[in-house]
Motif scaffolding. Structure first.
Motif, mmCIF file in Angstrom:
data_model
loop_
_atom_site.group_PDB
_atom_site.id
_atom_site.type_symbol
_atom_site.label_atom_id
_atom_site.label_comp_id
_atom_site.label_asym_id
_atom_site.label_seq_id
_atom_site.Cartn_x
_atom_site.Cartn_y
_atom_site.Cartn_z
ATOM 1 N N LEU A 77 28.779 -15.256 -2.281
ATOM 2 C CA LEU A 77 28.715 -13.847 -2.670
ATOM 3 C C LEU A 77 27.560 -13.558 -3.618
ATOM 4 C CD1 LEU A 77 32.514 -13.112 -3.240
ATOM 5 C CD2 LEU A 77 31.126 -12.529 -1.248
ATOM 6 N N SER A 78 26.970 -14.600 -4.155
ATOM 7 C CA SER A 78 25.884 -14.426 -5.114
ATOM 8 C C SER A 78 24.552 -14.398 -4.374
ATOM 9 C CB SER A 78 25.898 -15.566 -6.143
ATOM 10 O OG SER A 78 24.882 -15.401 -7.104
ATOM 11 N N VAL A 79 24.215 -13.235 -3.808
ATOM 12 C CA VAL A 79 22.962 -13.099 -3.066
ATOM 13 C C VAL A 79 21.852 -12.518 -3.933
ATOM 14 C CG1 VAL A 79 24.151 -12.870 -0.858
ATOM 15 C CG2 VAL A 79 23.566 -10.814 -2.160
ATOM 16 N N ALA A 80 22.204 -12.109 -5.150
ATOM 17 C CA ALA A 80 21.202 -11.558 -6.063
ATOM 18 C C ALA A 80 21.636 -11.838 -7.495
ATOM 19 C CB ALA A 80 21.029 -10.056 -5.845
ATOM 20 N N ILE A 81 20.657 -11.882 -8.383
ATOM 21 C CA ILE A 81 20.910 -12.049 -9.811
ATOM 22 C C ILE A 81 20.341 -10.825 -10.511
ATOM 23 C CG2 ILE A 81 20.531 -13.475 -11.854
ATOM 24 C CD1 ILE A 81 19.976 -15.833 -9.902
ATOM 25 N N PHE A 82 21.222 -10.045 -11.115
ATOM 26 C CA PHE A 82 20.816 -8.814 -11.785
ATOM 27 C C PHE A 82 20.774 -9.026 -13.293
ATOM 28 C CE2 PHE A 82 22.929 -7.576 -7.834
ATOM 29 C CZ PHE A 82 21.983 -6.730 -7.270
ATOM 30 N N ALA A 83 19.950 -8.236 -13.955
ATOM 31 C CA ALA A 83 19.837 -8.360 -15.409
ATOM 32 C C ALA A 83 21.187 -8.178 -16.085
ATOM 33 C CB ALA A 83 18.831 -7.335 -15.934
ATOM 34 N N GLU A 84 21.999 -7.255 -15.567
ATOM 35 C CA GLU A 84 23.297 -6.999 -16.191
ATOM 36 C C GLU A 84 24.269 -8.159 -16.033
ATOM 37 O OE1 GLU A 84 23.233 -4.348 -12.382
ATOM 38 O OE2 GLU A 84 21.810 -5.083 -13.894
ATOM 39 N N TYR A 111 12.190 -2.554 -16.795
ATOM 40 C CA TYR A 111 11.319 -3.543 -16.164
ATOM 41 C C TYR A 111 12.082 -4.780 -15.675
ATOM 42 C CZ TYR A 111 11.550 -5.425 -20.942
ATOM 43 O OH TYR A 111 11.986 -5.878 -22.158
ATOM 44 N N HIS A 112 13.378 -4.825 -15.887
ATOM 45 C CA HIS A 112 14.168 -5.955 -15.398
ATOM 46 C C HIS A 112 14.411 -5.796 -13.900
ATOM 47 C CE1 HIS A 112 16.019 -6.530 -19.669
ATOM 48 N NE2 HIS A 112 14.861 -7.164 -19.541
ATOM 49 N N LYS A 113 13.895 -6.706 -13.131
ATOM 50 C CA LYS A 113 14.074 -6.642 -11.683
ATOM 51 C C LYS A 113 15.279 -7.471 -11.249
ATOM 52 C CE LYS A 113 9.291 -5.672 -10.438
ATOM 53 N NZ LYS A 113 8.234 -5.914 -9.439
ATOM 54 N N ALA A 114 15.749 -7.186 -10.048
ATOM 55 C CA ALA A 114 16.843 -7.959 -9.456
ATOM 56 C C ALA A 114 16.253 -9.092 -8.626
ATOM 57 C CB ALA A 114 17.710 -7.061 -8.583
ATOM 58 N N TYR A 115 16.691 -10.298 -8.905
ATOM 59 C CA TYR A 115 16.259 -11.461 -8.129
ATOM 60 C C TYR A 115 17.111 -11.549 -6.863
ATOM 61 C CZ TYR A 115 13.455 -13.457 -11.944
ATOM 62 O OH TYR A 115 12.504 -13.688 -12.899
ATOM 63 N N TYR A 116 16.480 -11.440 -5.708
ATOM 64 C CA TYR A 116 17.195 -11.568 -4.442
ATOM 65 C C TYR A 116 16.959 -12.967 -3.871
ATOM 66 C CZ TYR A 116 18.597 -6.709 -4.247
ATOM 67 O OH TYR A 116 19.202 -5.504 -4.509
ATOM 68 N N LEU A 117 18.047 -13.675 -3.627
ATOM 69 C CA LEU A 117 17.991 -15.063 -3.173
ATOM 70 C C LEU A 117 17.896 -15.060 -1.645
ATOM 71 C CD1 LEU A 117 20.782 -16.425 -5.547
ATOM 72 C CD2 LEU A 117 18.343 -16.052 -6.025
ATOM 73 N N ASP A 152 0.823 -1.211 0.000
ATOM 74 C CA ASP A 152 0.000 0.000 0.000
ATOM 75 C C ASP A 152 0.858 1.263 0.000
ATOM 76 O OD1 ASP A 152 -2.358 -1.418 -0.040
ATOM 77 O OD2 ASP A 152 -2.667 -1.330 2.131
ATOM 78 N N ILE A 153 2.056 1.188 0.596
ATOM 79 C CA ILE A 153 2.921 2.378 0.615
ATOM 80 C C ILE A 153 4.004 2.313 -0.459
ATOM 81 C CG2 ILE A 153 2.500 2.913 3.047
ATOM 82 C CD1 ILE A 153 5.279 1.661 3.632
ATOM 83 N N VAL A 154 4.418 1.091 -0.835
ATOM 84 C CA VAL A 154 5.414 0.919 -1.900
ATOM 85 C C VAL A 154 4.909 -0.187 -2.826
ATOM 86 C CG1 VAL A 154 7.805 0.334 -2.453
ATOM 87 C CG2 VAL A 154 7.308 1.668 -0.407
ATOM 88 N N PRO A 155 4.069 0.167 -3.799
ATOM 89 C CA PRO A 155 3.454 -0.862 -4.654
ATOM 90 C C PRO A 155 4.449 -1.589 -5.544
ATOM 91 C CG PRO A 155 2.270 1.238 -4.806
ATOM 92 C CD PRO A 155 3.549 1.510 -4.092
ATOM 93 N N GLU A 156 5.479 -0.887 -6.004
ATOM 94 C CA GLU A 156 6.426 -1.463 -6.947
ATOM 95 C C GLU A 156 7.847 -1.294 -6.437
ATOM 96 O OE1 GLU A 156 5.872 -3.163 -9.677
ATOM 97 O OE2 GLU A 156 3.688 -2.939 -9.647
ATOM 98 N N SER A 157 8.686 -2.249 -6.788
ATOM 99 C CA SER A 157 10.093 -2.185 -6.416
ATOM 100 C C SER A 157 10.906 -2.874 -7.494
ATOM 101 C CB SER A 157 10.328 -2.869 -5.065
ATOM 102 O OG SER A 157 11.707 -3.002 -4.782
ATOM 103 N N GLU A 158 12.162 -2.486 -7.595
ATOM 104 C CA GLU A 158 13.066 -3.130 -8.548
ATOM 105 C C GLU A 158 13.591 -4.455 -8.011
ATOM 106 O OE1 GLU A 158 12.872 0.076 -7.978
ATOM 107 O OE2 GLU A 158 12.232 0.655 -9.992
ATOM 108 N N ALA A 159 13.203 -4.804 -6.796
ATOM 109 C CA ALA A 159 13.625 -6.071 -6.194
ATOM 110 C C ALA A 159 12.552 -7.132 -6.373
ATOM 111 C CB ALA A 159 13.903 -5.878 -4.708
ATOM 112 N N LEU A 160 12.986 -8.351 -6.656
ATOM 113 C CA LEU A 160 12.094 -9.503 -6.701
ATOM 114 C C LEU A 160 12.652 -10.550 -5.738
ATOM 115 C CD1 LEU A 160 9.643 -10.921 -7.939
ATOM 116 C CD2 LEU A 160 11.139 -11.789 -9.741
ATOM 117 N N PRO A 161 12.172 -10.566 -4.504
ATOM 118 C CA PRO A 161 12.670 -11.561 -3.544
ATOM 119 C C PRO A 161 12.129 -12.946 -3.877
ATOM 120 C CG PRO A 161 10.924 -10.232 -2.559
ATOM 121 C CD PRO A 161 11.196 -9.644 -3.911
ATOM 122 N N VAL A 162 13.015 -13.930 -3.883
ATOM 123 C CA VAL A 162 12.613 -15.276 -4.288
ATOM 124 C C VAL A 162 13.218 -16.330 -3.367
ATOM 125 C CG1 VAL A 162 12.364 -14.642 -6.723
ATOM 126 C CG2 VAL A 162 14.560 -15.538 -5.904
#
Length: 355
Positions: free
Chosen positions: A129-136, A146-152, A106-116
């Motif tokens: 060291l690989s705690v996230a997977i970024f589009a780059e 629209y490419h989000k960062a996957y956070y492991l 409700d306060i932050v509808p969208e984020s560049e993070a995708l927790p998985v």
């Protein structure tokens, strides 16, 4: 589900075979291995596209990146180049998105993070060291908004249990972080997901948002100040929300504990910007009487109400400084931003004394 797990296993077998032969830069040998290992799984869209790429000996994976975000966000496949993870090569992961609570959305509808959560992954993604997977990180990626960062998130939970929780148990009063000190993995998972959701959102707010002003914030002190800023914003947003919500209450404590305690346990402040932010925050709070010590243990004087006031004070300082700096020439901004953390710590920028 089982089909994707099998594909990940086959990808891992293929990458190990190629790496054992020292053939990671040989597109012909890579193509042979991929075709031999994966041709029986061509009904999967990712595998089909990878096989098509291999026909042209193409290791660039931008089309596989696009397929993940447009067709199947639970599956990641491609060739990767990650500066801080030398293990990354041909990788795959089967993941499941973690839902963010509606009151946070409700306060932050969208984020560049995708927790998985990871159902399974190839060995390169298992690097600590690989705690996230970024589009780059995809080879030859063309990064889009629209490419989000996957956070492991399992890795965040593991870090908390390995570093932060033992430090709390050893040096802090049981009243300081009461909810996370006894939290199970499910609660820690939800708190971690909320953290990265808010963290990435707040990076893109303020007078000098990222990524537009990444260069100005690229010094260790500047980067540390930015990390501190976004975590304070996250904590304050949750303090305004929580109203005795146990998940939000735990999330507040979790974010605070990670920012305040963990980073110097893993890296010296002289070398690491996150660790510098931890030192600066601790020194500021202790100097202003918010962190006290009794019976050999630290505690928050006045509880979270007074802590919240102190964090708002820090945020006012950071916001005012960023506004002033935003009005100055771009070439001067990096230097000016580098003064903030030493000022909070009152350490004359001598981080080696606090490592």
């Amino acid at each position: 589900m089982q089909h994707k797990i099998k594909i990940v296993e086959e990808i891992n077998h293929c990458r190990l075979e190629i790496l054992s032969e020292g053939a990671s830069s040989d597109p012909v040998r890579i193509a042979q291995c991929v075709r031999k290992t994966l041709e029986g799984h061509s009904d999967n869209a990712h595998v089909k596209l990878l096989l098509e790429n291999m026909e042209n000996h193409q290791l660039g994976s931008n089309n596989l990146l696009e397929l993940t975000f447009t067709d199947d966000p639970d599956f990641i496949l491609g060739f990767f180049e990650v500066p801080y993870n030398p293990d990354a090569f041909l990788e795959a992961a089967f993941v499941e998105a973690i839902a963010i609570p509606q009151n946070v959305l409700d306060i932050v509808p969208e984020s560049e993070a995708l927790p998985v959560l990871l159902h399974c992954c190839s060995d390169g993604f298992k690097n600590p060291l690989s705690v996230a997977i970024f589009a780059e990180n995809f080879r030859d990626a063309e990064v889009k908004p629209y490419h989000k960062a996957y956070y492991l998130i399992e890795k965040f939970v593991d870090r908390f249990k390995s570093y932060t929780r033992p430090a709390i148990e050893a040096a802090w009063s049981p009243t300081a972080f009461p909810d996370v000190i006894t939290a199970d993995d499910d609660l820690l998972t939800r708190a971690s997901a909320i953290w990265v959701h808010l963290h990435e959102y707040y990076h893109r707010t303020g007078y000098l948002p990222l990524p537009e002003h990444l260069k100005e914030k690229s010094s260790r002190n500047g980067a540390g100040a930015e990390e501190l800023r976004v975590d304070i914003l996250s904590i304050l947003a949750l303090l305004d929300l929580h109203a005795n919500d146990p998940v939000l209450r735990a999330s507040i404590q979790y974010i605070l504990a990670e920012r305040l305690i963990r980073y110097p346990l893993q890296a010296p402040p002289k070398e690491n910007y996150d660790a510098r932010s931890s030192v600066a925050l601790f020194e500021y709070l202790q100097r202003h009487g918010v962190i006290g010590r009794k019976g050999g243990r630290f505690y928050f004087v006045g509880g979270y109400a007074r802590l919240g006031e102190a964090l708002r004070s820090i945020l006012v300082k950071i916001t005012a400084l960023e506004y002033r700096i935003s009005q100055s020439p771009a070439d001067d901004r990096k230097k000016k931003l580098s003064f903030l953390l030493p000022d909070l710590a009152k350490n004359n920028n001598r981080w080696e004394l606090l490592s």
